[in-house]
Design a protein around this motif. Structure first.
Motif, PDB file in Angstrom:
ATOM      1  N   ALA A   1       0.831  -1.207   0.000  1.00  0.00           N
ATOM      2  CA  ALA A   1       0.000   0.000   0.000  1.00  0.00           C
ATOM      3  C   ALA A   1       0.865   1.256   0.000  1.00  0.00           C
ATOM      4  O   ALA A   1       0.576   2.220  -0.725  1.00  0.00           O
ATOM      5  CB  ALA A   1      -0.938  -0.003   1.207  1.00  0.00           C
ATOM      6  N   ARG A   2       1.935   1.251   0.778  1.00  0.00           N
ATOM      7  CA  ARG A   2       2.849   2.389   0.814  1.00  0.00           C
ATOM      8  C   ARG A   2       3.456   2.632  -0.562  1.00  0.00           C
ATOM      9  O   ARG A   2       3.510   3.763  -1.052  1.00  0.00           O
ATOM     10  CB  ARG A   2       3.951   2.142   1.847  1.00  0.00           C
ATOM     11  CG  ARG A   2       4.941   3.297   2.013  1.00  0.00           C
ATOM     12  CD  ARG A   2       6.147   2.923   2.861  1.00  0.00           C
ATOM     13  NE  ARG A   2       7.018   1.960   2.211  1.00  0.00           N
ATOM     14  CZ  ARG A   2       7.867   2.264   1.222  1.00  0.00           C
ATOM     15  NH1 ARG A   2       7.942   3.477   0.752  1.00  0.00           N
ATOM     16  NH2 ARG A   2       8.632   1.323   0.693  1.00  0.00           N
TER      17      ARG A   2
ATOM     18  N   LYS B   1       0.970   4.171  -3.070  1.00  0.00           N
ATOM     19  CA  LYS B   1       0.716   5.598  -2.835  1.00  0.00           C
ATOM     20  C   LYS B   1       1.819   6.460  -3.433  1.00  0.00           C
ATOM     21  O   LYS B   1       1.581   7.587  -3.859  1.00  0.00           O
ATOM     22  CB  LYS B   1       0.568   5.880  -1.344  1.00  0.00           C
ATOM     23  CG  LYS B   1      -0.742   5.390  -0.782  1.00  0.00           C
ATOM     24  CD  LYS B   1      -0.857   5.668   0.702  1.00  0.00           C
ATOM     25  CE  LYS B   1      -2.132   5.053   1.238  1.00  0.00           C
ATOM     26  NZ  LYS B   1      -2.218   5.083   2.680  1.00  0.00           N
TER      27      LYS B   1
ATOM     28  N   PRO C   1      -4.367   2.828  -6.387  1.00  0.00           N
ATOM     29  CA  PRO C   1      -4.224   2.132  -5.102  1.00  0.00           C
ATOM     30  C   PRO C   1      -5.539   1.541  -4.578  1.00  0.00           C
ATOM     31  O   PRO C   1      -5.519   0.581  -3.819  1.00  0.00           O
ATOM     32  CB  PRO C   1      -3.697   3.222  -4.161  1.00  0.00           C
ATOM     33  CG  PRO C   1      -3.025   4.209  -5.055  1.00  0.00           C
ATOM     34  CD  PRO C   1      -3.822   4.190  -6.344  1.00  0.00           C
ATOM     35  N   SER C   2      -6.661   2.089  -5.028  1.00  0.00           N
ATOM     36  CA  SER C   2      -7.962   1.593  -4.549  1.00  0.00           C
ATOM     37  C   SER C   2      -8.226   0.145  -4.966  1.00  0.00           C
ATOM     38  O   SER C   2      -9.103  -0.506  -4.392  1.00  0.00           O
ATOM     39  CB  SER C   2      -9.086   2.492  -5.076  1.00  0.00           C
ATOM     40  OG  SER C   2      -9.126   2.459  -6.496  1.00  0.00           O
TER      41      SER C   2
END
Length: 161
Positions: A110-111, A114, A123-124
């Motif tokens: 996730a990092r 982003k 990212p969604s």
């Protein structure tokens, strides 16, 4: 040999694939380049792909991998390969196709997403990637929460290339 780097979006398939191919002197194929425009548009709008959406893309990749195997060409491919059925389809010759599962904790992925810029995958869609992922039992698993040089070295050591 064909080495396919698989994992969720943000695992580093492209970065590591290019570096691995360069280190080995092999050709690199970015699987995302072979998605039909409809798939790219769907993902860019935040809609996850279905198996039906992925089918023509996977068939195209299978053809490219089969051509490399037939020619005896060494190749590195970046492809999510999230489901076992996709990996079975792309493993055109089990003696010549090797899988490397690029893994990291969800928080690390996730990092990375982003921070990533210029990619159609937002990212969604990360949750849908992890929901689709069927972790392989027959792949070399490499933790990608390290420097790329260390990951490439681990892949080379694990596959003995």
């Amino acid at each position: 040999m064909v080495i396919i780097l698989m994992g969720v979006a943000g695992a580093g398939k492209t970065t590591l694939g290019k570096r691995l191919a360069e280190a080995l002197g092999w050709r690199f194929l970015e699987g995302d380049d072979f998605h039909p425009p409809e798939n790219v548009a769907k993902m860019a709008s935040g809609v996850p792909l279905t198996d039906v959406d992925r089918a023509p893309w996977l068939e195209r990749l299978r053809g490219l991998i089969a051509e490399a195997v037939t020619r005896g060409e060494d190749l590195v491919v970046a492809c999510s390969g999230l489901r076992r059925s996709y990996r079975l389809l792309l493993t055109v010759d089990p003696s010549r196709v090797r899988w490397v599962y690029l893994s990291a904790p969800r928080e690390e992925i996730a990092r990375r997403l982003k921070l990533r810029q210029g990619h159609f995958m937002p990212p969604s869609l990360l949750d849908s990637q992890f929901e689709t992922l069927e972790a392989p039992e027959d792949a070399l698993e490499v933790d990608v929460a390290r420097e790329p040089e260390e990951v490439v070295a681990a892949i080379r050591a694990g596959l003995k290339v």
